[in-house]
Design a protein around this motif. Sequence first.
Motif, PDB file in Angstrom:
ATOM      1  N   GLN A  74       0.112  -4.082  -7.510  1.00  0.00           N
ATOM      2  CA  GLN A  74      -1.266  -4.560  -7.392  1.00  0.00           C
ATOM      3  C   GLN A  74      -1.311  -6.073  -7.288  1.00  0.00           C
ATOM      4  N   MET A 100       2.443   1.716  -3.377  1.00  0.00           N
ATOM      5  CA  MET A 100       1.476   2.272  -4.321  1.00  0.00           C
ATOM      6  C   MET A 100       1.350   3.783  -4.133  1.00  0.00           C
ATOM      7  N   ASP A 124       0.839  -1.206   0.000  1.00  0.00           N
ATOM      8  CA  ASP A 124       0.000   0.000   0.000  1.00  0.00           C
ATOM      9  C   ASP A 124       0.872   1.254   0.000  1.00  0.00           C
ATOM     10  N   TYR A 173      -0.148  -7.161  -3.906  1.00  0.00           N
ATOM     11  CA  TYR A 173      -1.191  -6.891  -2.914  1.00  0.00           C
ATOM     12  C   TYR A 173      -2.257  -7.984  -2.960  1.00  0.00           C
ATOM     13  N   GLU A 174      -2.641  -8.393  -4.169  1.00  0.00           N
ATOM     14  CA  GLU A 174      -3.654  -9.437  -4.315  1.00  0.00           C
ATOM     15  C   GLU A 174      -3.168 -10.758  -3.721  1.00  0.00           C
TER      16      GLU A 174
END
Length: 262
Positions: free
Chosen positions: A238, A20, A17, A241-242
Amino acid sequence: MGSSAMHIARTGLDAQDMRMRVISNNLANVNTTAFKRDRASFQTLAYQVVTAPGAASTSETKYATGLNLGTGVRIQGTSRIETEGSLQTTGGALDLALDGNGYFQVQMPGGTLGYTRAGNFSRSPEGQLITSEGYQVMPGITFPDGTTNITIGTDGTVSATVPGQTEATQIGQIQVASFPNAAGLQATGDNYLIETSASGTANLGIAGQDGRGNIRQGMLEGSNVNVVEELVDMIETQRAYEVNSKMISAADEMEKYVNQNI
């Protein structure tokens, strides 16, 4: 085991996070004059040593590798990438770009000295060379009333035609600041950086000397953000994160199975 895996995955979510956020800030400033992109750096959290390498496995043998369990990850810090952005021609007499290393020095509110590579300067009603926020460029340059045909050399020499004279007169010289460790400068917003103990003390000098860049009049430095590179990093972040989110779901299912069947 389930809650431990959840904790590790949670640290991964927090770290991705924050990465990002760094990428988002880079993309948001893709058109900011002289902006330098940031890069997030990661580091592991403390390891739990279950079996130390070299510990005795029997009375006659030792473990070759041992057993170490990691506890997650965190953002170590952000590094400012100091590569130079492309120079863009504007034609403005007070638009200046640094072709090489160094920073312009400005007088900020409260007497603090700030440093910037954004050279979109202008002239105040009093004739001073200032930034778009009204901060004076140091050392101070003052243009007499009625000054025309301003010329700034690659070494920072400022010449102009002043009233009552037909030939250009030198009215000052813009100097460039260099630092032992420019990456240690602290960003404060509005394209300004301030000196820190990590950056070392500013060393003002003439442009083009001792490793300082030359000054280019009528040009501005663009940001060094590569949109394609940032988009690739965004997709990578991303996906990471997934995966960490799926790890939390998997750990929760394992814990649920243990509670219901054992």
